[in-house]
Design a protein around this motif. Structure first.
Motif, mmCIF file in Angstrom:
data_model
loop_
_atom_site.group_PDB
_atom_site.id
_atom_site.type_symbol
_atom_site.label_atom_id
_atom_site.label_comp_id
_atom_site.label_asym_id
_atom_site.label_seq_id
_atom_site.Cartn_x
_atom_site.Cartn_y
_atom_site.Cartn_z
ATOM 1 N N GLY A 1 0.787 -1.232 0.000
ATOM 2 C CA GLY A 1 0.000 0.000 0.000
ATOM 3 C C GLY A 1 0.818 1.280 0.000
ATOM 4 O O GLY A 1 0.261 2.376 -0.038
ATOM 5 N N SER A 2 2.137 1.157 0.025
ATOM 6 C CA SER A 2 2.982 2.362 0.141
ATOM 7 C C SER A 2 2.803 3.315 -1.040
ATOM 8 O O SER A 2 2.984 4.525 -0.883
ATOM 9 C CB SER A 2 4.450 1.962 0.254
ATOM 10 O OG SER A 2 4.818 1.194 -0.879
ATOM 11 N N GLY A 3 2.430 2.769 -2.193
ATOM 12 C CA GLY A 3 2.254 3.605 -3.382
ATOM 13 C C GLY A 3 1.159 4.636 -3.214
ATOM 14 O O GLY A 3 1.131 5.645 -3.912
ATOM 15 N N TYR A 4 0.247 4.398 -2.288
ATOM 16 C CA TYR A 4 -0.835 5.369 -2.062
ATOM 17 C C TYR A 4 -0.361 6.577 -1.244
ATOM 18 O O TYR A 4 -0.969 7.625 -1.284
ATOM 19 C CB TYR A 4 -2.009 4.707 -1.330
ATOM 20 C CG TYR A 4 -2.841 3.852 -2.251
ATOM 21 C CD1 TYR A 4 -3.788 4.425 -3.087
ATOM 22 C CD2 TYR A 4 -2.652 2.479 -2.314
ATOM 23 C CE1 TYR A 4 -4.536 3.651 -3.959
ATOM 24 C CE2 TYR A 4 -3.396 1.690 -3.176
ATOM 25 C CZ TYR A 4 -4.335 2.294 -3.997
ATOM 26 O OH TYR A 4 -5.060 1.529 -4.866
ATOM 27 N N PHE A 5 0.693 6.397 -0.466
ATOM 28 C CA PHE A 5 1.050 7.436 0.506
ATOM 29 C C PHE A 5 2.346 8.179 0.207
ATOM 30 O O PHE A 5 2.518 9.310 0.648
ATOM 31 C CB PHE A 5 1.122 6.805 1.908
ATOM 32 C CG PHE A 5 -0.115 6.037 2.261
ATOM 33 C CD1 PHE A 5 -1.339 6.686 2.359
ATOM 34 C CD2 PHE A 5 -0.093 4.660 2.445
ATOM 35 C CE1 PHE A 5 -2.507 5.987 2.640
ATOM 36 C CE2 PHE A 5 -1.247 3.948 2.732
ATOM 37 C CZ PHE A 5 -2.457 4.612 2.828
ATOM 38 N N MET B 1 -2.872 9.077 -2.651
ATOM 39 C CA MET B 1 -3.043 10.215 -1.749
ATOM 40 C C MET B 1 -1.778 11.076 -1.678
ATOM 41 O O MET B 1 -1.843 12.247 -1.328
ATOM 42 C CB MET B 1 -3.373 9.718 -0.329
ATOM 43 C CG MET B 1 -4.607 8.840 -0.244
ATOM 44 S SD MET B 1 -6.044 9.531 -1.083
ATOM 45 C CE MET B 1 -6.218 11.097 -0.290
ATOM 46 N N HIS B 2 -0.636 10.504 -1.946
ATOM 47 C CA HIS B 2 0.688 11.141 -1.819
ATOM 48 C C HIS B 2 0.732 12.129 -0.644
ATOM 49 O O HIS B 2 1.091 13.290 -0.796
ATOM 50 C CB HIS B 2 1.156 11.779 -3.135
ATOM 51 C CG HIS B 2 0.124 12.596 -3.863
ATOM 52 N ND1 HIS B 2 -0.235 13.844 -3.472
ATOM 53 C CD2 HIS B 2 -0.626 12.325 -4.953
ATOM 54 C CE1 HIS B 2 -1.154 14.324 -4.298
ATOM 55 N NE2 HIS B 2 -1.417 13.408 -5.211
ATOM 56 N N ASN B 3 0.345 11.634 0.526
ATOM 57 C CA ASN B 3 0.218 12.527 1.680
ATOM 58 C C ASN B 3 1.317 12.362 2.732
ATOM 59 O O ASN B 3 1.312 13.054 3.731
ATOM 60 C CB ASN B 3 -1.160 12.357 2.333
ATOM 61 C CG ASN B 3 -1.410 10.935 2.810
ATOM 62 O OD1 ASN B 3 -0.690 10.022 2.402
ATOM 63 N ND2 ASN B 3 -2.407 10.730 3.642
#
Lengths: 605, 315
Positions: free
Chosen positions: A511-515, A525-527
Motif C-alpha cells: 500500500g505504500s504507493g498510495y502514501f 493520496m501522496h500525503n
C-alpha cells in the motif's frame, strides 16, 4: 539469486506415471498392436482436442505430451530393448481412452463467466478490461499463487543479478502459439519492448530498459535496466505476452482494432470479441501442450448492469462471476444461495476502503488527533452496513491478512470515551461549551470530509461518529474528477477512498504507493512526506531478497499502525459464486478467479 | 422567400452556437482527460503525461483547439476517440445504426400506438376501456424507464425465460436480433406511447369541442370520419412537436434502457465519454444529436404547414 518455480502438478503427474509402470516381461504382438492403435487414436485427434489432463488424483489423465512420452517409452523398451520399466498395457489404453473421452466431453462444453467489466473497444492492447481477460490466451510471464507468492507462468524460473539491474527469465519449453509456432524468448523480449514503446502506462520500460538479450540455448531472455528494479517479477505478472511474428507488423497497437481471432499461447486463444453481443469467446489452443482444460471454450459475458448480471447467474446463464478488485454484490448473495446451484469462494480482498487524512493541515497533522479519530469510528457498524457481514474490522497495520508478509497488529477499536480522553489530553477542549471542540488555534474544529458518491453512506456515518466526540464535520460529495482535483491540491481534511489489489502491490508494495509523497496518480493520496516512511519505501524498493522484503513489509505495517497516515475502515471479502457442477476453483490475491490455473483445474463433478 | 431566408439564417446561427457549445461544454467539466486515460493506479512520469497531452492537442491554447476543431469539422473529420481508439465518425456510424434500430423503431411504434389510442380515448373518454387505458398510460409515463426495463427483464427474461438478458444478438442473424430487441423496444415503445397517448387524448378532447367538429357532425358524418378526417389532423400538432423533440432522444439513445439491456448504443457511448472525458466523442455525438434535432425541427415546420393551413397563411 535464482528462484525455482515449484510445479506440483507436473510432479504429481510423474508420480502417477511411475505408479502405472512395471518391469518389462517381454515383447509381444499384442503390444505392437496396442501401440499402433493408441498412436492412431492420438494422431487422429482433432487439433482442437484436449491436450491431456494430468491433475493429481486423476491417475489416468495426462497431457498429450506426457501420453506421447509414455508411448515412446513403451515402444523403446518393447522394440529397441532399452532398459526401463514398461507401462502396463491396461494403463496405456486406459490413459488413451481417458484422454479421448475428455477431449470429446470438453470440446462441446462451455464455461460462462458473467462480468460487469464491460469491454468497450476491440483494442487488444488499448482496452484495460480486455487486457485482464486476455491473460487466458496470452498469459503473462509470471503469476501470483493463492498465497500471494510470485511464481512463473510462462517462465520456468528466473534470476536477478546482485545489484537488481539484470533479470533473466527461463521459459518453459512446451509453449506453442495457437498458429503452431513455438513460443520463443524473442516473443517475450518483443512483447516487453513493444509495451514500453507503444503504451503510455508501460513507458517506464522504455525509459529504464538498457538492453535485452535472448538465448535460444537455454530458452531465456535477459533484461538489463539502467537502475535497480526490484519489482520486475510483479510487473511482468501483468503484461500479456504477444506473438512477435504477428504484432511486429502492427505499428500502432493501441489503434489496432480487430474482433479476432488473436494468436495466443495459453490453453485458449481469443477467438472473438463481439461488443454487440456483449461477449468474448475463447477457444482451445490446438497446440497447447500442458494440462488439458476441461472446457471446449470459455465465454466472458459482460453486463452493463450488475443487477442484470446477478439475474443471469440465478437463471443459470453463467457459471461464475468475475469483477476485477470486486466481489459479487453482497445483497444478492442470499438470493443466489437459494437457487442451490452455486457455491461461494470467499477470500479477503487485498484492497480496502480507508479514511485518508490531510497530513499537511491541522488538526489532522497531529498524530494524537488521528489516534483519537481512530477510536471514534464504529468499525463494527461500518462492516455490518457496508459488507453485510462479508468483512472484518481492520487492524492498525492497514494491510489485510490476505497479503503476503502480513503482520498482526492491534485491531482497531471503537471507543468514543477513549477518543474524547485522547483529545482532551492533547489540548483539544470545548471551552465555550457549544459542544464542539476547539483546535489549538482556539477555533471550533470543523472538518471537511471529501466524499465520492460511492461512499456517501460511509461519509454520513463518519460525520455522526465525529460529532459524537465533539468534532463538527461537513460532508462534501463530489464526482470522481472533482475528487481527484481536490485531493491533488490537498483541499480536504479527511477523505474516504479505496485501494485496489494492484494499488496495494505497486511501488514499494503493501500500500505504500498510495502514501509516498513522491508519487502521482489519480487514486493515490501522496500525503506522507515523513523521511522515515520514504526511507522504508526506498529500502523495500532496493531489495529482491524475500527475507529483507518481509522485514520491510513488517516495518511498513508498524509505521501505518504507529503513525496512522490512513485509517482503514474495513477489510472486505471477495465473494465469488461458482456453479456447483464444477469444482477446483481458487482465487489469487491479484486477479481473483481469473487466473490460468482455474481454467485448467476446474472440471465437472 | 424572405421567410425562408430568415429560417436559413436562424438555423445557421443555431448551428454555429451548437458547435461552439459542443466544444466548450466538455471542457467546462472538471477532470483531466489525460489522467483519466492513464487510470487510477498507474504511475507515469510528468513527461509522458505531457507527451500524451500534446498528442491529444490539449496542450494548445483553447482558441487554437477551437480553430483546429472547426477546421476538422469543415473537412468532415470528427476526431479520434481517446478511449475507444477509433475515429469518432466510425464509432458513431456503428452506434447510430443500432440506436436507430432500437430507439427509432420504439419511437415510431410508440408514436403510432400512442396517437391512435390517445385519439380514440380522447374521442370517447367516458368509456371504461378508455378510462382504464388512461390510467395505464399515466402509470407508465410516471414509471422511470429504468425501473420499467428492470421489471420487464425480471418478468419476461428471468421468471418466464422468454427473452435474453443482454446484447443486440447472440449471433448476428435477423431472428436473434429480433429476439434480443423485443424487450427493449417494447419498453421504449410503451414509454413513448404513454407520452403520445396523454398528449393526443388531451388534444382530441380540446379539438372535438370546436365548431368545425360540430359542423361535421351536423353534416351527418360518422364519428370515425369526424375523428380521423378532421379532428386528428388538428389534434396532431403537439404530436409533431413531440416527435421533433424525440429525434434528439432518438440519437442520444435511451441511456438507462441501454444499461439494463447491455446495449452498445448512443446513450452508453455518451455516458462513457462523459465519465472518461473523451472530448472528441462528446463533440461528435452532440453534433449529430444537434443536427438531428435541427433537421427534425425543420421537418416539423414543414409538417405544421401541411397539417395546419393557418401556419402557411400570412399573418
Amino acid at each position: 539469486m535464482k528462484h525455482e518455480i515449484k510445479q506440483p502438478i507436473r510432479q504429481g503427474l510423474k508420480r502417477e506415471l511411475r505408479q502405472g509402470l512395471k518391469k518389462v516381461e517381454g515383447g509381444s504382438k499384442h503390444g505392437l498392436a496396442l501401440t499402433v492403435l493408441i498412436l492412431m487414436l492420438v494422431s487422429n485427434m482433432l487439433p482442437a482436442g484436449a491436450e491431456g489432463a494430468g491433475a493429481a488424483g486423476e491417475s489416468l489423465q495426462m497431457s498429450k505430451s506426457e501420453l506421447s512420452d509414455t508411448i515412446i517409452l513403451y515402444m523403446k523398451i518393447l522394440y529397441l530393448g532399452e532398459e526401463g520399466e514398461l507401462p502396463e498395457a491396461e494403463f496405456l489404453t486406459g490413459a488413451a481412452a481417458a484422454y479421448l473421452e475428455q477431449a470429446a466431453e470438453s470440446d462441446g462444453s462451455v464455461l460462462k463467466i458473467a462480468t460487469p467489466n464491460v469491454i468497450k473497444s476491440a483494442s487488444f492492447i488499448g482496452d484495460s478490461n480486455l487486457g485482464v481477460f486476455a491473460h487466458l490466451s496470452n498469459p503473462p510471464l509470471m503469476k501470483m499463487d493463492a498465497d500471494g507468492h510470485l511464481v512463473g507462468q510462462l517462465a520456468e524460473s528466473y534470476e536477478v543479478s546482485e545489484n537488481n539491474t539484470q533479470w533473466t527469465f527461463y521459459l518453459k519449453d512446451d509453449l506453442y502459439w495457437s498458429d503452431g509456432k513455438k513460443v520463443t524468448p524473442k516473443d517475450i523480449e518483443f512483447s516487453i519492448r513493444y509495451y514500453g514503446e507503444k503504451t503510455p502506462w508501460a513507458r517506464w520500460i522504455n525509459d529504464t530498459l538498457e538492453s535485452s538479450a535472448v538465448s535460444d540455448a537455454d530458452n531465456s531472455v535477459t533484461f538489463k535496466f539502467n537502475k535497480p528494479y526490484t519489482r520486475i517479477n510483479l510487473e511482468f505478472a501483468t503484461y500479456d505476452i504477444l506473438p512477435a511474428h504477428v504484432w511486429e507488423s502492427i505499428e500502432n497497437p493501441m489503434e489496432y482494432l480487430n474482433e479476432g481471432p488473436y494468436v495466443g499461447c495459453g490453453p485458449y486463444y481469443l477467438k472473438q470479441i463481439d461488443l454487440n453481443a456483449g461477449k468474448l469467446v475463447f477457444e482451445k489452443n490446438p497446440y497447447w501442450k500442458g494440462k488439458a482444460p476441461a472446457f471446449g471454450s470459455v465465454e466472458v459475458h459482460f453486463y452493463s448492469n450488475v443487477d442484470v448480471a446477478t439475474l443471469a447467474l440465478e437463471n443459470g446463464d453463467a457459471d461464475t462471476y468475475y469483477k476485477y478488485a470486486g466481489s459479487y454484490p453482497y445483497p444478492n448473495i442470499e438470493q443466489l444461495e437459494k437457487t442451490g446451484d452455486f457455491d461461494f469462494l470467499e477470500k479477503t480482498n487485498i484492497g480496502l476502503v480507508f479514511l485518508a487524512p490531510n497530513l499537511k493541515k491541522a488538526p489532522l497533522s497531529d498524530l494524537e488527533f488521528r489516534e483519537a479519530l481512530s477510536y471514534a469510528v464504529n468499525y463494527e457498524e461500518i462492516v455490518r452496513l457496508e459488507t453485510l457481514g462479508y468483512g472484518d474490522v481492520p487492524n492498525h497495520g492497514f494491510v489485510p491478512p490476505s497479503m503476503e508478509a502480513f503482520k498482526e497488529t492491534e485491531k482497531l477499536e471503537y471507543s468514543p470515551e477513549k477518543a474524547r480522553k485522547i483529545l482532551e489530553n492533547a489540548g483539544y477542549s470545548d471551552s465555550n461549551g457549544n459542544g464542539i471542540l476547539e483546535g489549538k488555534d482556539g477555533k471550533d474544529i470543523e472538518l471537511e470530509i471529501l466524499i465520492r458518491p460511492d461512499y456517501a453512506r460511509t461519509g454520513e456515518l463518519l460525520k455522526e461518529y465525529l460529532e459524537q466526540v465533539g468534532i463538527a464535520a461537513n460532508l462534501r460529495t463530489v464526482d470522481a474528477d472533482t475528487w481527484i482535483t481536490m485531493k491533488d491540491s490537498y483541499a480536504y481534511d479527511l477523505t474516504v477512498t479505496r485501494s485496489t489489489p494492484w494499488g496495494m502491490l505497486m511501488h514499494a508494495s503493501w500500500g505504500s504507493g498510495y502514501f509516498d509523497s513522491r508519487r502521482t496518480g489519480q487514486g493515490v493520496m501522496h500525503n506522507v512526506e515523513d523521511p522515515k516512511f520514504l526511507q522504508l519505501c526506498d529500502e523495500a524498493l532496493a531489495t529482491t531478497d524475500p527475507a529483507e522484503l518481509e522485514a520491510c513489509a513488517h516495518e511498513l505495517q508498524d509505521y501505518y499502525a504507529e503513525e496512522l497516515p490512513a485509517i482503514p475502515l474495513y477489510w472486505n471479502n471477495v465473494v465469488t459464486p461458482f456453479n456447483r457442477e464444477f469444482e477446483g476453483w481458487y482465487a489469487d490475491p491479484l486477479y481473483g478467479i481469473y487466473n490460468l490455473d482455474n481454467f485448467l483445474n476446474v472440471h465437472g463433478i | 422567400m424572405r421567410e425562408g431566408l430568415k429560417k436559413v439564417v436562424r438555423y445557421a446561427a443555431s448551428f454555429f452556437l451548437i458547435v461552439t457549445l459542443n466544444f466548450a461544454l466538455p471542457r467546462l467539466m472538471p477532470g483531466d482527460p489525460v489522467k483519466n486515460l492513464i487510470g487510477e493506479d498507474v504511475y507515469v512520469s510528468e513527461g509522458v503525461m505531457e507527451e500524451l497531452r500534446a498528442g491529444m492537442g490539449l496542450d494548445r491554447p483553447l482558441y487554437e483547439q477551437f480553430t483546429a476543431y472547426i477546421g476538422d469539422l469543415l473537412r468532415l473529420d470528427l476526431g479520434y476517440s481517446y478511449h475507444l481508439h477509433s475515429p469518432v465518425a466510425d464509432i458513431l456510424r456503428d452506434r447510430i445504426g443500432w440506436t436507430l434500430l432500437f430507439v427509432g423503431v420504439s419511437v415510431l411504434l410508440g408514436t403510432a400506438l400512442g396517437t391512435l389510442l390517445g385519439a380514440y380515448a380522447g374521442w370517447k373518454p367516458e368509456t371504461k376501456a378508455n378510462r382504464l387505458a388512461c390510467c395505464g398510460f399515466i402509470t407508465l409515463s410516471c414509471t422511470p424507464p429504468y425501473f420499467l426495463a428492470l421489471l420487464c427483464l425480471e418478468i419476461f427474461a428471468f421468471k418466464l425465460g422468454l427473452f435474453p438478458f443482454k446484447g443486440f444478438y447472440d449471433v448476428p442473424t435477423p431472428g436473434s436480433i429480433a429476439h434480443h430487441m423485443f424487450l427493449p423496444v417494447t419498453v421504449m415503445a410503451l414509454f413513448s406511447a404513454s407520452r403520445n397517448f396523454l398528449i393526443m387524448r388531451g388534444s382530441v378532447i380540446q379539438e372535438k369541442g370546436q365548431l368545425y367538429a360540430l359542423y361535421a357532425r351536423a353534416k351527418g358524418l360518422y364519428d370515425t370520419s369526424i375523428l380521423f378526417r378532421h379532428v386528428i389532423k388538428n389534434a396532431s400538432l403537439p404530436i409533431i412537436t413531440l416527435l421533433a423533440l424525440d429525434f434528439g432522444f432518438l440519437f442520444s439513445g435511451a441511456l438507462f434502457t441501454e444499461i439494463v439491456f447491455s446495449l452498445n448504443g448512443m446513450g452508453t457511448l455518451i455516458y462513457d465519454a462523459i465519465i472518461g472525458k473523451d472530448y472528441p466523442v462528446l463533440q461528435g455525438s452532440f453534433l449529430v444529436i444537434a443536427l438531428a434535432v435541427l433537421l427534425a425541427n425543420m421537418l416539423a415546420d414543414l409538417l405544421y404547414e401541411v397539417a395546419d393551413p393557418r401556419v402557411r397563411r400570412p399573418a
